[in-house]
Design a protein around this motif. Structure first.
Motif, PDB file in Angstrom:
ATOM      1  N   PHE A 164      -3.393   0.110   0.975  1.00 44.38           N
ATOM      2  CA  PHE A 164      -3.681   0.474   2.361  1.00 44.38           C
ATOM      3  C   PHE A 164      -3.622   2.001   2.465  1.00 44.38           C
ATOM      4  O   PHE A 164      -2.648   2.597   2.021  1.00 44.38           O
ATOM      5  N   ARG A 165      -4.640   2.624   3.072  1.00 45.46           N
ATOM      6  CA  ARG A 165      -4.693   4.090   3.126  1.00 45.46           C
ATOM      7  C   ARG A 165      -4.873   4.614   4.556  1.00 45.46           C
ATOM      8  O   ARG A 165      -5.694   4.094   5.303  1.00 45.46           O
TER       9      ARG A 165
ATOM     10  N   ASP B  80     -12.477  -8.469   2.082  1.00 47.04           N
ATOM     11  CA  ASP B  80     -13.007  -8.923   3.376  1.00 47.04           C
ATOM     12  C   ASP B  80     -11.956  -9.664   4.195  1.00 47.04           C
ATOM     13  O   ASP B  80     -11.850  -9.491   5.407  1.00 47.04           O
ATOM     14  N   ARG B  81     -11.164 -10.475   3.498  1.00 49.35           N
ATOM     15  CA  ARG B  81     -10.193 -11.304   4.226  1.00 49.35           C
ATOM     16  C   ARG B  81      -8.975 -10.473   4.677  1.00 49.35           C
ATOM     17  O   ARG B  81      -8.414 -10.749   5.743  1.00 49.35           O
ATOM     18  N   MET B  82      -8.596  -9.485   3.887  1.00 52.70           N
ATOM     19  CA  MET B  82      -7.517  -8.588   4.323  1.00 52.70           C
ATOM     20  C   MET B  82      -8.020  -7.713   5.471  1.00 52.70           C
ATOM     21  O   MET B  82      -7.300  -7.467   6.443  1.00 52.70           O
ATOM     22  N   HIS B  83      -9.239  -7.265   5.350  1.00 55.22           N
ATOM     23  CA  HIS B  83      -9.864  -6.425   6.372  1.00 55.22           C
ATOM     24  C   HIS B  83      -9.869  -7.158   7.729  1.00 55.22           C
ATOM     25  O   HIS B  83      -9.491  -6.586   8.769  1.00 55.22           O
ATOM     26  N   ALA B  84     -10.267  -8.419   7.700  1.00 50.18           N
ATOM     27  CA  ALA B  84     -10.300  -9.206   8.937  1.00 50.18           C
ATOM     28  C   ALA B  84      -8.912  -9.302   9.558  1.00 50.18           C
ATOM     29  O   ALA B  84      -8.755  -9.233  10.783  1.00 50.18           O
TER      30      ALA B  84
ATOM     31  N   GLU C 210      -7.346   3.455   7.308  1.00 50.97           N
ATOM     32  CA  GLU C 210      -8.723   3.940   7.214  1.00 50.97           C
ATOM     33  C   GLU C 210      -9.527   3.280   6.099  1.00 50.97           C
ATOM     34  O   GLU C 210     -10.741   3.170   6.185  1.00 50.97           O
ATOM     35  N   SER C 211      -8.819   2.912   5.027  1.00 52.99           N
ATOM     36  CA  SER C 211      -9.554   2.259   3.941  1.00 52.99           C
ATOM     37  C   SER C 211      -8.620   1.348   3.168  1.00 52.99           C
ATOM     38  O   SER C 211      -7.392   1.457   3.241  1.00 52.99           O
ATOM     39  N   LEU C 212      -9.243   0.435   2.428  1.00 57.21           N
ATOM     40  CA  LEU C 212      -8.539  -0.558   1.616  1.00 57.21           C
ATOM     41  C   LEU C 212      -9.114  -0.521   0.211  1.00 57.21           C
ATOM     42  O   LEU C 212     -10.327  -0.295   0.049  1.00 57.21           O
ATOM     43  N   ARG C 213      -8.278  -0.794  -0.763  1.00 54.07           N
ATOM     44  CA  ARG C 213      -8.757  -0.992  -2.126  1.00 54.07           C
ATOM     45  C   ARG C 213      -8.059  -2.236  -2.664  1.00 54.07           C
ATOM     46  O   ARG C 213      -6.834  -2.342  -2.578  1.00 54.07           O
TER      47      ARG C 213
ATOM     48  N   GLU D 145     -13.396  -1.236  -3.035  1.00 55.01           N
ATOM     49  CA  GLU D 145     -12.788  -0.422  -1.992  1.00 55.01           C
ATOM     50  C   GLU D 145     -13.826  -0.060  -0.945  1.00 55.01           C
ATOM     51  O   GLU D 145     -15.023   0.046  -1.250  1.00 55.01           O
ATOM     52  N   GLY D 146     -13.343   0.135   0.296  1.00 49.53           N
ATOM     53  CA  GLY D 146     -14.254   0.498   1.368  1.00 49.53           C
ATOM     54  C   GLY D 146     -13.472   0.871   2.616  1.00 49.53           C
ATOM     55  O   GLY D 146     -12.254   0.686   2.674  1.00 49.53           O
ATOM     56  N   PRO D 147     -14.179   1.381   3.609  1.00 50.28           N
ATOM     57  CA  PRO D 147     -13.538   1.789   4.861  1.00 50.28           C
ATOM     58  C   PRO D 147     -13.116   0.574   5.682  1.00 50.28           C
ATOM     59  O   PRO D 147     -13.626  -0.534   5.480  1.00 50.28           O
ATOM     60  N   VAL D 148     -12.207   0.797   6.614  1.00 55.07           N
ATOM     61  CA  VAL D 148     -11.750  -0.249   7.521  1.00 55.07           C
ATOM     62  C   VAL D 148     -12.338   0.016   8.906  1.00 55.07           C
ATOM     63  O   VAL D 148     -12.354   1.152   9.369  1.00 55.07           O
TER      64      VAL D 148
END
Lengths: 133, 133, 133, 133, 133, 133
Positions: B38-39, B93-97, B112-115, B129-132
């Motif tokens: 988590f960033r 995707d599932r953590m992002h949701a 701001e972003s996840l990896r 990895e990608g933005p949140v």
């Protein structure tokens, strides 16, 4: 981009304030295995990113000021939670200062960014990274 | 930039379609040791990136829906090769949701972003990895 | 001889008495990543050394009684240095008691020996091993 | 962004020129555990970043040309210090060439960047990363 | 039985004689990450197996005599293949001598056995163990 | 006593019978990172425990017969739970047979014992060890 990383560790006690911390509000402790990454675009004339001897010595010095201590009693951290991410920033700031004041050698001033990672267990770590200078 | 990482794992069966996969076209399986990073730029008032308890619980939940399963029989993955890189995106995707719907706490919306990294053996891993938001 | 090993961790504070400990006489702390190895000569009818669910639960319980604590304040350790090797024996004794009282299942009584390892950093660990029963 | 990483290793001898290297000016050696990360924005039709078989084979080939050698005697490195960071760039260049000449498969040409990490001990590593093409 | 383990490393060059060694007959090198385990039945009065400061210092001294060297030129190893298993015995012998001559402290004479492990890569290691005294 | 260890891995699918296995009764899978330790009292004339090339090749062959397979369909395992500890014994038996039939070289017949460890995740492993011959 080139990166060189060195590793050392420290063992500290502390406690946290705030319900989010649950049982970690009690006095407890941690071993932090600390990685410091030095980054720059080009190698120097000797073919290195940083004098690894000076880098290792600087890290030992920075960790030595925290090692075997109760961080709740450190004036620098008064009123702050010394979480893993907070301490990553602390180590970053202190390594950063040592680069700027020349203790890692003149060539180390070409270092463009630093990343400091604190491994707190086999299932969790935190890091702080940012530019130098 | 601050990062906090938590780790858990899952054990699944699957098979792949396509000659590029060679013997991995047969039914086989994998242990995935999963790291979620988590960033965010600033710590919250408590001095943390994310409530590590909620983050760990969310990851256990996400992996629990896949763990001890034959992924070839999961409707969500019909017609897809559940490669390590594909599954890294699935966990992302599932953590992002879960961040967006507030299950990691209100403060986690500043992430701001996840990896997401899936270690599949001592010699191979994949990540997404990608933005949140 | 068969062995099965499970891993968990705890984070504690403590201090040591005696000049041999140098700066570790101050209040400090440690993360201990704990491995418990169960050993027996033959597998049971299900093909296992121990019910890994019960073994993991027992370890979490044993570590839970120490986790996030200042060991200097624990009555059980009064007048003792809670060194890594001492704590390995403590975890051994408490896992041993749980095997004998049946909490790891009836079949676990065939376990012949235990080994408990506490990893305290990337450069040091301690262990205690002994027979069961 | 997707990443896939494969690992292999090599064992070499070398010596360094320059006082900054201290005792490493003498003939000595190293095991380098080498990670190569392939990165791209989208997966290919098979659901992969790269054919891991071809990637692994290319890495073995690249390391095979250096493995079990005294790098001081390699014409390619005449007059250069074969530091860990320098060798990370060497492996990067040779993997990069293999992607461009199609040896990792046609689909691998969509790889956007590479990162090569050489772990030289439990306390130090170096890396080089850059774009492909 | 109690065990305490400390870790350090060395980086050496060497070559081997004999067809069984294939390409390792050429001058090459290795990083050895070295673990030394000290074992005894009972803890001393301070609650320890060995003074970890003295143990670590002894190991650094033993490895320091080999580190950054070409072992083919060491008189002690003339006519011998300095394989990983052979070097494990060498480190064992030199640590053993230091225990006997009291350099690890008087209490260390109760150490009953030693085990020395040399990790040469992520896929291979060798060890030597034996009684003390 | 000398030990040499080599590592490789396999990725398999399977399911278990018996309530003790809970959700692992479903079809799932695992990556097993496999360590094989060879032990003997004295080194051979070349200074080694075993020809590491032959040892590695034998292990690859043994794992190759299981890799990328659904173990529920293997005739050898009919009616058995292919638990981690059971598979450790399987790999032990097959490596043992290769030592006896000379495939690891004549000198390997002096090997006195073997230990096979299967790491199934970052928190669990199982092993089998026994004498040779």
């Amino acid at each position: 981009m080139y990166t060189v990383c060195v590793r050392d560790h420290m063992m500290i006690a502390h406690s946290f304030s705030g319900e989010v911390f649950g049982p970690a509000q009690r006095m407890h402790g941690a071993t932090y295995v600390v990685d410091v990454e030095f980054r720059r675009r080009e190698l120097d004339a000797a073919g290195i990113v940083v004098d690894i001897g000076l880098g290792t010595e600087a890290l030992r010095e920075v960790l030595g000021a925290l090692n075997y201590r109760n961080l709740d009693e450190e004036a620098d951290f008064a009123g702050r939670n010394t979480t893993t991410e907070f301490l990553a920033k602390t180590v970053f700031d202190r390594m950063h200062a040592r680069i700027l004041d020349g203790r890692l050698g003149a060539s180390a001033r070409a270092i463009e960014s630093l990343r400091v990672t604190l491994h707190e267990s086999h299932v969790a770590w935190a890091a702080f990274e940012g530019p130098v200078g």
